[in-house]
Scaffold this motif. Structure first.
Motif, PDB file in Angstrom:
ATOM      1  N   UNK A  85       0.847  -1.207   0.000  1.00 32.19           N
ATOM      2  CA  UNK A  85       0.000   0.000   0.000  1.00 32.19           C
ATOM      3  C   UNK A  85       0.877   1.249   0.000  1.00 32.19           C
ATOM      4  N   UNK A  86       1.900   1.257   0.855  1.00 35.72           N
ATOM      5  CA  UNK A  86       2.779   2.434   0.941  1.00 35.72           C
ATOM      6  C   UNK A  86       3.558   2.652  -0.350  1.00 35.72           C
ATOM      7  N   UNK A  87       3.928   1.562  -1.017  1.00 34.12           N
ATOM      8  CA  UNK A  87       4.668   1.679  -2.276  1.00 34.12           C
ATOM      9  C   UNK A  87       3.764   2.195  -3.390  1.00 34.12           C
ATOM     10  N   UNK A  88       2.572   1.618  -3.493  1.00 36.11           N
ATOM     11  CA  UNK A  88       1.685   1.960  -4.604  1.00 36.11           C
ATOM     12  C   UNK A  88       1.014   3.317  -4.427  1.00 36.11           C
ATOM     13  N   UNK A  89       0.758   3.703  -3.175  1.00 36.45           N
ATOM     14  CA  UNK A  89      -0.040   4.910  -2.941  1.00 36.45           C
ATOM     15  C   UNK A  89       0.664   5.882  -1.998  1.00 36.45           C
ATOM     16  N   UNK A  90       1.981   5.960  -2.094  1.00 34.48           N
ATOM     17  CA  UNK A  90       2.726   6.762  -1.130  1.00 34.48           C
ATOM     18  C   UNK A  90       2.317   8.234  -1.137  1.00 34.48           C
ATOM     19  N   UNK A  91       1.912   8.758  -2.293  1.00 34.87           N
ATOM     20  CA  UNK A  91       1.558  10.174  -2.348  1.00 34.87           C
ATOM     21  C   UNK A  91       0.213  10.451  -1.659  1.00 34.87           C
ATOM     22  N   UNK A  92      -0.661   9.412  -1.571  1.00 34.94           N
ATOM     23  CA  UNK A  92      -1.984   9.619  -0.958  1.00 34.94           C
ATOM     24  C   UNK A  92      -2.044   9.198   0.506  1.00 34.94           C
ATOM     25  N   UNK A  93      -1.033   8.472   0.978  1.00 29.74           N
ATOM     26  CA  UNK A  93      -1.078   7.973   2.346  1.00 29.74           C
ATOM     27  C   UNK A  93      -0.157   8.811   3.214  1.00 29.74           C
ATOM     28  N   UNK A  94      -0.722   9.488   4.189  1.00 31.76           N
ATOM     29  CA  UNK A  94       0.116  10.288   5.080  1.00 31.76           C
ATOM     30  C   UNK A  94       0.323   9.563   6.405  1.00 31.76           C
TER      31      UNK A  94
END
Length: 195
Positions: free
Chosen positions: A186-195
């Protein structure tokens, strides 16, 4: 066969009765493959309700009773049916598999295979939303991993639900390698959206 046009004209209860009369839930798997190929050629397409009834009658008992990997005939029939009626299929079958108690290892593997190879992107999102409606368990983590492996762009609200579920249920997965892999994905694929 032209006789199959009756499937489009039946009410849901009539269709259930017809399936029962034809013993479709227990028909040999090679016939099941042929029947599903006939369904693909049917015009007009089946209604959502009729497709859901057929998904239940054709596959539910077979999938829930899997104790070993599905045969190639069953996989071919599932792939064929999903190619045209994946939404009602997911509503019926995925929901039933998620509600099954116990390990359900073969059912989980089957769901992963369907997500990875058979389902359209909108149906993959439906599977994700269905998984997130139940408490996460170790057996569901591979399904979420399969969804992320598709590398589809998830709608913001679904991604938000996924991140919240992972955060809220983290204490239950302190020693889970699958959970750690999922969070990393999740952090790799959506790093820009996950704070």
């Amino acid at each position: 066969p032209p006789e199959l046009s009756i499937l489009s004209n039946c009410s849901p209860s009539q269709l259930e009765g017809l399936c029962s009369f034809l013993q479709l839930s227990t028909c040999p798997e090679p016939f099941l493959v042929r029947f599903c190929s006939w369904l693909l050629a049917l015009t007009p397409d089946l209604s959502y309700t009729s497709a859901a009834v057929l998904a239940e009658q054709l596959f539910l008992r077979r999938v829930l009773s899997l104790a070993q990997p599905p045969s190639r005939h069953l996989m071919a029939a599932l792939a064929s049916f999903c190619s045209k009626y994946s939404h009602p299929f997911c509503r019926v079958l995925v929901a039933a598999v998620l509600q099954e108690p116990g390990e359900g290892a073969e059912q989980t593997k089957l769901m992963c295979e369907l997500v990875e190879e058979c389902l359209e992107p909108h149906s993959v999102q439906l599977v994700l939303s269905q998984v997130l409606e139940v408490p996460l368990s170790e057996r569901l983590l591979p399904v979420l991993q399969a969804v992320l492996g598709r590398q589809e762009v998830l709608p913001a609200e679904l991604l938000d639900l996924l991140v919240r579920a992972l955060c809220q249920q983290a204490p239950a997965f302190v020693t889970s390698l699958n959970y750690a892999k999922l969070v990393a994905a999740v952090l790799t694929a959506y790093q820009s959206q996950v704070s």
